[in-house]
Design an enzyme around this catalytic site. Structure first.
Site, PDB file in Angstrom:
ATOM      1  N   ASN A 183      -7.700  -2.719  14.202  1.00  0.00           N
ATOM      2  CA  ASN A 183      -9.115  -2.973  13.885  1.00  0.00           C
ATOM      3  C   ASN A 183      -9.271  -4.179  12.946  1.00  0.00           C
ATOM      4  OD1 ASN A 183      -8.202  -1.962  11.466  1.00  0.00           O
ATOM      5  ND2 ASN A 183      -9.669  -0.271  11.319  1.00  0.00           N
ATOM      6  N   GLU A 191      -9.677  -1.849   5.079  1.00  0.00           N
ATOM      7  CA  GLU A 191     -10.365  -1.552   6.329  1.00  0.00           C
ATOM      8  C   GLU A 191     -11.584  -2.463   6.500  1.00  0.00           C
ATOM      9  OE1 GLU A 191      -8.996   0.252   8.471  1.00  0.00           O
ATOM     10  OE2 GLU A 191      -8.387   2.237   7.803  1.00  0.00           O
ATOM     11  N   ASP A 237       0.818  -1.217   0.000  1.00  0.00           N
ATOM     12  CA  ASP A 237       0.000   0.000   0.000  1.00  0.00           C
ATOM     13  C   ASP A 237       0.851   1.266   0.000  1.00  0.00           C
ATOM     14  OD1 ASP A 237       0.930  -0.522   2.560  1.00  0.00           O
ATOM     15  OD2 ASP A 237      -1.043  -0.772   3.444  1.00  0.00           O
TER      16      ASP A 237
END
Ligand code: GLP
Length: 240
Positions: free
Chosen positions: A135, A142, A67
């Site tokens: 998370n 995400e 990324d």
């Protein structure tokens, strides 16, 4: 999923480095999928030490990174291009032309994603290294990213912006968007090596390993990979 729990971060880094070094020795033309973040830093340090001491060569190795922040040019000290150069590539005999990552300052987002996907199609990762977001994100996928995703642009969540702000002067400097390799492409790697260290990863590690395989926890997809190794230190493993 094969799971190793180590005493501490040092042991985690050493164990992970042995896997990568073994693969590079076995296949000097391997494609390594690499990751940024603080977790792989110890591993990268070990690779550098081994290269210096034992001469393991990266001359023919190609790398693809997961990324890159949108809007940061390669020379920006928080760009992932910069991170990889300063923490690994500059210390190996790798040809920098053989190291690939999304272009954070590409003019056209969609075209940049398509370009990276074309490239990745011809470069299946022999191993893909991953860190783990608190998370449950992997790369910048995400929660609630499609398991079918390929390279795409992401709006970073508040929790990721906050986690990553520790590396910037101020939270306002953290880019709000990033390019990321998609989950489908990560899963195409022949082997996956995921690392997690520290108590703040314990919940995410638990969900990754024992939770339901669901898009709300991107890393849970790794339960379905045929050759995935997770190395965690005691603290990150505390909920297992
Ligand atoms: C960032 C990166 C991820 C990385 C994660 C965890 O969001 N895009 O690839 O895994 O942070 O970072 P750290 O290893 O610093 O906890």
């Amino acid at each position: 999923m094969q799971i190793f729990i180590t005493e501490d971060y040092e042991e985690l880094s050493l164990k992970a480095s042995k896997i990568i070094i073994g693969l590079v020795k076995e296949n000097p033309y391997a494609v390594l999928g690499l990751a940024t973040g603080t977790t792989p830093l110890g591993l990268y340090q070990r690779l550098i030490e081994d290269h210096k001491k034992n001469g393991t060569s990266y001359k023919h190795i190609r790398t693809v990174n997961l990324d890159e922040y949108k809007g940061l040019p390669p020379e920006h000290n928080q760009s992932y291009v910069y991170f990889m150069r300063k923490n690994l590539f500059e210390y190996l005999d790798i040809d920098i032309e053989n190291t690939y990552i999304e272009n954070g300052v590409a003019e056209n987002e969609l075209r940049e994603c398509a370009r990276y996907d074309r490239l990745l199609k011809g470069m299946r990762q022999d191993i893909q290294l991953l860190g783990l977001g608190s998370n449950g994100h992997i790369a910048f996928n995400e929660p609630n990213t499609s398991f079918e995703s390929t390279t795409h642009i992401v709006n970073l969540t508040e929790s990721t912006i906050k986690d990553n702000s520790r590396l910037f002067n101020d939270i306002s400097e953290v880019p709000r968007k990033a390019y990321t390799m998609g989950l489908k492409t990560i899963m195409q790697a022949k082997k996956i090596l995921i690392l997690a260290s520290g108590a703040n990863k314990a919940e995410a590690v638990y969900k990754t390993v024992k939770g339901e395989v669901c898009e709300a926890v991107p890393a849970s997809i790794l339960q379905t990979h045929p050759d995935c190794t997770l190395i965690v230190d005691k603290e990150a493993a505390s909920r297992l």
